[in-house]
Design a protein around this motif. Sequence first.
Motif, PDB file in Angstrom:
ATOM      1  N   MET A 200       0.837  -1.200   0.000  1.00 46.67           N
ATOM      2  CA  MET A 200       0.000   0.000   0.000  1.00 46.67           C
ATOM      3  C   MET A 200       0.871   1.248   0.000  1.00 46.67           C
ATOM      4  SD  MET A 200      -2.955  -1.266   2.589  1.00 46.67           S
ATOM      5  CE  MET A 200      -3.838   0.247   2.783  1.00 46.67           C
ATOM      6  N   LEU A 201       1.941   1.210   0.772  1.00 46.16           N
ATOM      7  CA  LEU A 201       2.842   2.366   0.786  1.00 46.16           C
ATOM      8  C   LEU A 201       3.493   2.572  -0.581  1.00 46.16           C
ATOM      9  CD1 LEU A 201       4.412   1.963   4.305  1.00 46.16           C
ATOM     10  CD2 LEU A 201       3.170   3.944   3.473  1.00 46.16           C
ATOM     11  N   LEU A 202       3.817   1.510  -1.233  1.00 49.88           N
ATOM     12  CA  LEU A 202       4.394   1.622  -2.574  1.00 49.88           C
ATOM     13  C   LEU A 202       3.411   2.284  -3.534  1.00 49.88           C
ATOM     14  CD1 LEU A 202       6.201  -1.795  -3.042  1.00 49.88           C
ATOM     15  CD2 LEU A 202       7.248   0.442  -2.806  1.00 49.88           C
ATOM     16  N   CYS A 203       2.151   1.913  -3.405  1.00 47.76           N
ATOM     17  CA  CYS A 203       1.149   2.527  -4.281  1.00 47.76           C
ATOM     18  C   CYS A 203       1.024   4.011  -3.999  1.00 47.76           C
ATOM     19  CB  CYS A 203      -0.197   1.845  -4.094  1.00 47.76           C
ATOM     20  SG  CYS A 203      -0.171   0.139  -4.643  1.00 47.76           S
TER      21      CYS A 203
ATOM     22  N   GLU B 191       3.412   5.900  -3.126  1.00 47.10           N
ATOM     23  CA  GLU B 191       4.543   6.499  -3.814  1.00 47.10           C
ATOM     24  C   GLU B 191       4.248   6.675  -5.286  1.00 47.10           C
ATOM     25  OE1 GLU B 191       7.316   7.770  -2.509  1.00 47.10           O
ATOM     26  OE2 GLU B 191       6.037   7.408  -0.781  1.00 47.10           O
ATOM     27  N   LEU B 192       3.618   5.675  -5.847  1.00 46.41           N
ATOM     28  CA  LEU B 192       3.279   5.749  -7.266  1.00 46.41           C
ATOM     29  C   LEU B 192       2.378   6.946  -7.542  1.00 46.41           C
ATOM     30  CD1 LEU B 192       3.526   4.431  -9.972  1.00 46.41           C
ATOM     31  CD2 LEU B 192       1.650   2.933  -9.388  1.00 46.41           C
TER      32      LEU B 192
END
Lengths: 639, 102, 166
Positions: free
Chosen positions: B33-36, B38-39
């Motif tokens: 979720m954190l990566l998303c 960032e996206l």
Amino acid sequence: MLNLCWIILGLPLAAAALISLLVIPFEKASKEKDFFRTLSAWISVLSISAAFILSVILFRQFQAAQGHYGTALEASLPWMNLAGIKMELGILLNPIALIMLLIVNGVAALVTIFSARYMQGEEGYSRYFAALSFFVFAMLGIVLANNLIQIFIFWELVGVASYLLIGFWFQKPSASLASKKAFLTTRVGDAGMMLGILLLFGILVQTGTGTFNFLELETKLHQNALPSGLLTWACIGLFLGAVGKSAQVPLHVWLPDAMEGPTPASALIHAATMVAAGVYMLARLFFLFEMSPVALQVIAWTGVATALIAATIAVVQNDIKKVLAYSTLSQLGYMVMAIGLHHPEAGMFHLVTHAFFKALLFLGAGSLIHALHTQDIWQMSATLNSQKNAGFKKLPITVITFLIGTAALAGIPFTSGFFSKEEILNAASHGPLAIFIASLVVVMLTAYYMGRVLTVVFFSSASKAHGKHPHDIHEDNALVTLPLIILAIFSIAAGYLPFQALLSDDSHAAHPPLWLAILSVSLAVFGLLASFVLYRNKTEDRHAAIFQVPVKIIQEKFYFDHFYDWFVSRIQGGLAIAADFFERKILVAFGTEGTAKLVTAVGSVVRKMQNGWIQTYGLFFVIGWIILISYLIGSGGNS
Amino acid sequence: MIHPTAEHYLVLSGILFSIGLFGLFVRRHILIMLLCLELMLNAANLALITASSVHGQTDGQIVSFFVMVIAAVEVTIGLAIAVLLFKEKNTVDTEQTTSLKG
Amino acid sequence: MATVFFWIASVLAVASALSILFVKKPTRALLALLVCMICLGVLYTLLHAYFVAIVHLIVYAGAVLVLFLFVIMLEGLGATTLPIQRRFSPLHLALTAAAGLIFSFFIVKILCSSKLPALQNAAGTVENLGKNLFTNYLLPFELVAVLILVGIFAAVSLIKPENKKS
């Protein structure tokens, strides 16, 4: 002079407050009840007598200041003044108020002295005097009031005092029912009165500001032309208050039941003063009623109807107090009729004389009841007449004063009642023929029913098959007999007092014609003789068969009570049930409970949104955002 | 080949943003979720740079600079929170973290 | 030439972004994002934002994603693999679809109607950027510095172990 008025007004209130707040608690707490009871009686007697003496002084001052018909002195304390609605507490002293002041205080003082002896031994002795003093205060408030709101407030207070006094023996179910009936019936009239007052205020607003004050009312009425239709309705509204308080048909049903109260209280309230309040108000505000001939007609017809109906019912009553009650109703009808026929001074004059002889009759009846231990005239007859002339021997003063009172009531010449009744009949003779004939019939009926009572109680020579031996009959002491004597004197003398000059201007100075006097006296004598002949040998009322049905109707008091009972239980009860149904099933189920259930339901649905996942929250967030952005983009982008 | 215009860049930015948003909602693993997140931030950055190019000024690039800084700080704190969460609940599944459930 | 690079970079960016959605292991997702970052860097360069492109690569690929990797490896958060969510609440799906459709409609409408000017050379060199940053955007610059400081404090205080004495 006006300061004296405030003192007169305050004395009975102080007495009532003193007794109820100080004496009664001490009486309850101590064992020496007699001391406190005597104290209550003394406080009451002293304050009301003082009020009477001050009233006499006031009268002399007024005469010295050469007051005459038109003089009026006013003093007022402002109470509330909002946006054109001005309420005040004030005193308006004009001749009519002065006379009423003397009557109220005088009769009240005599009744208080009488009660001090009559009510001895009663458990609620102090309570009686507190209520009595409170009543006098409220009545004086009505007499001295200078504006409609104040008269209304004291009107209601008088009703409260009446309730307290009628329901004095509240442990008796009939007494407490009677007091409630009195209060509620007069309440109906009072509602009409309030509407009349407000309507009047509203009508007057178009002349600038509305007003409740009597003097202002008078000037405004004389200066402006007001819509007569609305004015008539306002007058009728105010008259409804008098209908309730002075027990005119159809709100007369409470007065006979009010006889459940102690006899001296009945004497004061339901003979001399409270029921006269309606007549007093009509006379005081006659300048208003003058403006509406239609209202005056309504008043006249109501008065004469009351007089006739009440006199007929009195003929078949067996309880001496009930006879006197219906007699009061009838005489009140006379007074109201006189006012309706444009002769308020005749109505007031009769009010004054009636106060004396009716109070005398009631107190005399009280003395009789006390001595003979019964209220039924047939039982009194049996007790008194088992021995020839037992009445005169045992109860001389009572009997003689009772006779004088009856003479005044019947209108025998040279009593005060004769003069005042002549004035009223004179007024009736200038009115519609039906009213005149009806009032003459009432003269005869009055003589007849009073003669019936006299014959049965004092002059009966019927067989004594069930006569009780007159063992222990004795007259009561001076506290009882003295008021009787004083009232008897006034019953004769009041006709000669110079009230006329104060009650009206000289345009009505014409004396009643001689033919009228002869006519009325002959009718009265005829009635008395007829009753004497018919009743001297009877031990009970027996009527020929053809009279059964009419007699039954009269005995059931023309079914007024039955009608009201039916009305309240069926129609009003039905309305109450409908309203209750409406409230419970509709308003509450959909309104309060419904709203609560709705909120709970919505809450339990919305609660599922909070499932603890941030993704759900994020989703709603984004959806809201999308909606916003779409709206912004769609509306051209200029946010 | 179609020459890219500003609209193309903006559409690309939108697509990347939507993918990030969608990923935020359908993945349960906290780190992904954190990566998303960032996206999404990067998609915004792309839009800013495009805007700067459209106007021919460097203002957009400076703002995207700031966005990058903020993203970095946010990642720091977000990872700290993720670590604490893992230590508390011993799970990275956000479906298990429902203590605020009403 | 630039066009080719644009299309390759954008397709690769979208593909790698999509793969973040579908991979199970967090490390793989991380690597996918890394690819996306590099493509974005290329795109930035194509838009003449040279400095930003380099900084983007340094910050994201070099710092942020490495931080992610540290956390995955050292704290063991990568141990669990969670697939993409398959069960969807019908309500959520419906809402999302509706919102998405409304939104796309508007976006398409705008993009088809408006005409943006052609892309210019914004010359995002260090010198230009520096001049702009330290004259027009000086205050935000300082504030961002404060923000970083606050972030450091926050991170440290979050990780601080609790006092055993309580």
